[in-house]
Design a protein around this motif. Structure first.
Motif: not given
Length: 263
Positions: A54, A106, A108-110, A212, A232, A236, A241-242
């Motif tokens: 990323a 924003e 990037l991922l949880q 982040y 970002v 997403v 990202i997934e």
């Protein structure tokens, strides 16, 4: 003729000055690659995972060069960011870190934080406060949100080490009672870790947090947080990202070096 040329020369000078002001040297991104599928090192020594991918994608879209820095533990990455030797990390937000890092808006991922334990020494935990009776293991520099950090500071008995390998070894040997860790990373680690068959994970989610882009406040990149957020958010929303998470998980299982026996 000279007077006619002056406006052109002035315009060229101003354009050059603007370009020089915008130009940046290669930006230093610090990674500690022990968190598959987010960040890990393959058998050839290449840093893989969602985070470095990323970073290169976002900065590349902004026309910026990036140099990766790998240090001996996560705390050193944070220290170098605070002291001006590093421009960028991918990190959880915390009040302590916000003193020297400017976080994007924003995520990037949880991530979910879970508890890993030895099946022969089960935990009786239904809420954070229940951990006060147990001894835990964390890595140097780890933070899992203000509530968890405040609990650990006030009431938690924890031992910090530099590596997951060492941490899980202590759990196997009974030197600690639990490890607080990102669920997907921990589950992936114990798939391949010799001797880790006895390690299990509670279904309880101890905390939820987001990773982040976090820019050192000294860095010229701090002026471009809005640009980072835009890129970002685009990553997403596109589903990349997934997709990268799935690809990185599969690649880790195939290409990461086999870990040594647990200490």
């Amino acid at each position: 003729m000279r007077w006619y040329a002056l406006p052109c020369l002035l315009a060229l000078w101003l354009a050059g000055a603007a370009v020089a002001e915008e130009a940046m040297p290669p930006l230093r991104y610090c990674d500690y690659p022990v968190y598959p599928p987010i960040s890990w090192e393959d058998a050839a020594g290449e840093i893989r995972g969602v985070a470095p991918r990323a970073v290169h994608a976002v900065l590349g879209r902004l026309g910026l060069e990036v140099e990766m820095v790998v240090l001996g533990n996560w705390r050193r990455c944070l220290t170098d960011a605070a002291e001006g030797r590093v421009d960028l990390v991918i990190a959880y937000r915390s009040p302590e870190r916000e003193a020297y890092l400017a976080f994007g808006r924003e995520p990037l991922l949880q991530e979910e934080v879970a508890l890993f334990y030895h099946r022969d020494r089960p935990l009786e935990v239904t809420r954070l406060d229940d951990l006060a009776r147990y001894r835990g293991g964390l890595l140097f520099g780890e933070s899992y949100g203000p509530r968890f950090d405040a609990f650990i500071e006030a009431r938690g008995a924890v031992e910090r080490v530099a590596s997951n390998h060492q941490n899980f070894g202590k759990l196997i040997r009974g030197r600690i009672d639990y490890i607080a860790h990102e669920r997907r990373t921990g589950e992936l680690l114990i798939e391949r870790m010799p001797g880790a068959e006895a390690i299990e994970v509670l279904p309880l989610t101890l905390a939820e947090d987001a990773l982040y882009f976090a820019v050192a406040r000294h860095s010229p990149l701090a002026r471009r947080l809005d640009d980072l957020d835009r890129e970002v958010a685009s990553l997403v929303a596109s589903g990349r990202i997934e997709a990268w998470l799935r690809q990185s998980r599969q690649a880790y299982r195939r290409e990461a070096p086999l870990p040594e026996e647990l200490p």
